[in-house]
Design an enzyme around this catalytic site. Structure first.
Site, mmCIF file in Angstrom:
data_model
loop_
_atom_site.group_PDB
_atom_site.id
_atom_site.type_symbol
_atom_site.label_atom_id
_atom_site.label_comp_id
_atom_site.label_asym_id
_atom_site.label_seq_id
_atom_site.Cartn_x
_atom_site.Cartn_y
_atom_site.Cartn_z
ATOM 1 N N ASP A 67 0.765 -1.239 -0.086
ATOM 2 C CA ASP A 67 0.042 0.095 -0.119
ATOM 3 C C ASP A 67 0.795 1.179 0.038
ATOM 4 O OD1 ASP A 67 0.956 -0.402 2.503
ATOM 5 O OD2 ASP A 67 -1.028 -0.213 3.405
ATOM 6 N N ASN A 136 -7.375 0.158 14.130
ATOM 7 C CA ASN A 136 -8.659 -0.043 13.759
ATOM 8 C C ASN A 136 -8.884 -1.443 13.070
ATOM 9 O OD1 ASN A 136 -7.375 0.436 11.346
ATOM 10 N ND2 ASN A 136 -8.742 2.321 10.801
ATOM 11 N N HIS A 138 -7.310 -2.353 10.468
ATOM 12 C CA HIS A 138 -6.941 -2.519 9.129
ATOM 13 C C HIS A 138 -5.820 -3.193 8.754
ATOM 14 C CE1 HIS A 138 -4.343 1.368 8.761
ATOM 15 N NE2 HIS A 138 -3.812 0.350 9.117
ATOM 16 N N GLU A 143 -9.427 -0.521 4.968
ATOM 17 C CA GLU A 143 -10.007 0.204 6.265
ATOM 18 C C GLU A 143 -11.456 -0.516 6.599
ATOM 19 O OE1 GLU A 143 -8.238 2.112 7.750
ATOM 20 O OE2 GLU A 143 -7.685 3.930 6.816
HETATM 21 C C1 F6R Z 1 1.641 -0.586 6.182
HETATM 22 C C2 F6R Z 1 0.237 -1.092 6.559
HETATM 23 C C3 F6R Z 1 -0.586 -0.937 7.456
HETATM 24 C C4 F6R Z 1 0.086 -1.515 9.018
HETATM 25 C C5 F6R Z 1 -0.532 -1.175 10.251
HETATM 26 C C6 F6R Z 1 0.145 -1.372 11.438
HETATM 27 O O1 F6R Z 1 2.050 -0.805 5.100
HETATM 28 O O2 F6R Z 1 -0.215 -1.755 5.487
HETATM 29 O O3 F6R Z 1 -1.769 -1.636 7.484
HETATM 30 O O4 F6R Z 1 0.697 -2.805 8.908
HETATM 31 O O5 F6R Z 1 -1.239 0.157 10.205
HETATM 32 O O6 F6R Z 1 0.953 -0.333 11.471
HETATM 33 P P1 F6R Z 1 2.255 -0.640 12.483
HETATM 34 O O7 F6R Z 1 3.252 -1.671 12.383
HETATM 35 O O8 F6R Z 1 2.917 0.719 12.377
HETATM 36 O O9 F6R Z 1 1.583 -0.539 13.755
#
Ligand code: F6R
Length: 248
Positions: A67, A136, A138, A143
């Site tokens: 992403d 959340n 995701h 989302e």
């Molecule tokens: C980033 C991504 C997000 C993160 C998620 C957790 O490429 O796809 O879905 O994996 O927001 O983020 P961290 O690891 O920073 O807690």
């Protein structure tokens, strides 16, 4: 679902790196898709060590970027491509032609989606994806309530994602949209690893693993994936210990 609970972040990183390295050794030429964000940083470090000591050849596989923040590029500290190049692709010496990223600066997001879909199809689908879990629930930028649409798409960012995003950036960046591989395509991956660490993630880990499969928590939609491995530390497992057995 195979759940592995490590003592701490380092243990989680080491275990995840071991599983990824084993996959790569058995599947040269496969397509991998890694989340950026903070959680995989330790796993990347371990993989790079293993690459340098020739336990695994990280260049023997291909990569698809999971992403990107729409409007951000490599020069924006905290963009997914900056994180992935600086923490993984560059130190691992992965040739550019083995990597396909979303260009977050391209206003033609439809083309960006199509190019990523073509890259995934050209490599026979995703062999292994390692996904972090957002606060959340995701995964990627899928989302809450993102529809079950195949392929890649642009998603308006949830308020939780927007407020958490400041931890990545070195200056205020008004991010509104993310471009992502959709959860339905991620679910087609042959192998899925979910990683999470810290008590801050305990509640969302519980909702993801033991709540109903519900689009309000996208990570929960992975529960019935036939080859799902969850690797978390004790902090993230605080609310689920005792509800799964055996723990490993
Ligand atoms: C980033 C991504 C997000 C993160 C998620 C957790 O490429 O796809 O879905 O994996 O927001 O983020 P961290 O690891 O920073 O807690």
């Amino acid at each position: 679902m195979n759940i592995i609970i490590a003592d701490d972040y380092n243990g989680m990183s080491l275990k995840a790196a071991g599983v990824v390295a084993e996959f790569i050794n058995k599947n040269p030429g496969a397509l991998l898709c890694f989340a950026a964000g903070n959680t995989p940083a330790g796993m990347f470090e371990e993989l790079i060590k293993m690459h340098k000591s020739k336990e695994v050849d990280l260049s023997s596989v291909y990569y698809a970027e999971l992403d990107e923040w729409v409007g951000l590029g490599y020069s924006d500290r905290g963009s997914c491509c900056q994180v992935m190049f600086d923490n993984y692709y560059t130190p691992a010496g992965i040739p550019k032609e083995k990597i396909h990223i979303f260009d977050g600066l391209d206003k033609d997001t439809k083309t960006q989606c199509r190019l990523m879909e073509d890259w995934i199809a050209a490599h026979g689908g995703i062999g292994l994806t390692v996904l972090g879990i957002g606060m959340n629930g995701h995964i990627g930028f899928n989302e809450p309530y993102v529809p079950d649409t195949k392929g890649c798409f642009v998603v308006p960012l949830d308020n939780v994602t927007k407020s958490v995003s400041i931890k990545y950036f070195d200056r205020p960046l008004p991010v509104e949209y993310g471009i992502t591989i959709g959860w339905s395509t991620l679910k087609d991956a042959k192998n899925v690893i979910l990683i999470a660490d810290g008590e801050k993630k305990a509640q969302i880990v519980e909702a993801s693993l033991r709540g109903p499969m519900d689009p309000s928590v996208p990570a929960s939609l992975m529960q019935d994936h036939p080859a799902l491995t969850v690797i978390i530390d004790k902090g993230a497992a605080t609310r689920i210990r005792g509800r799964f057995s055996p723990f490993r």
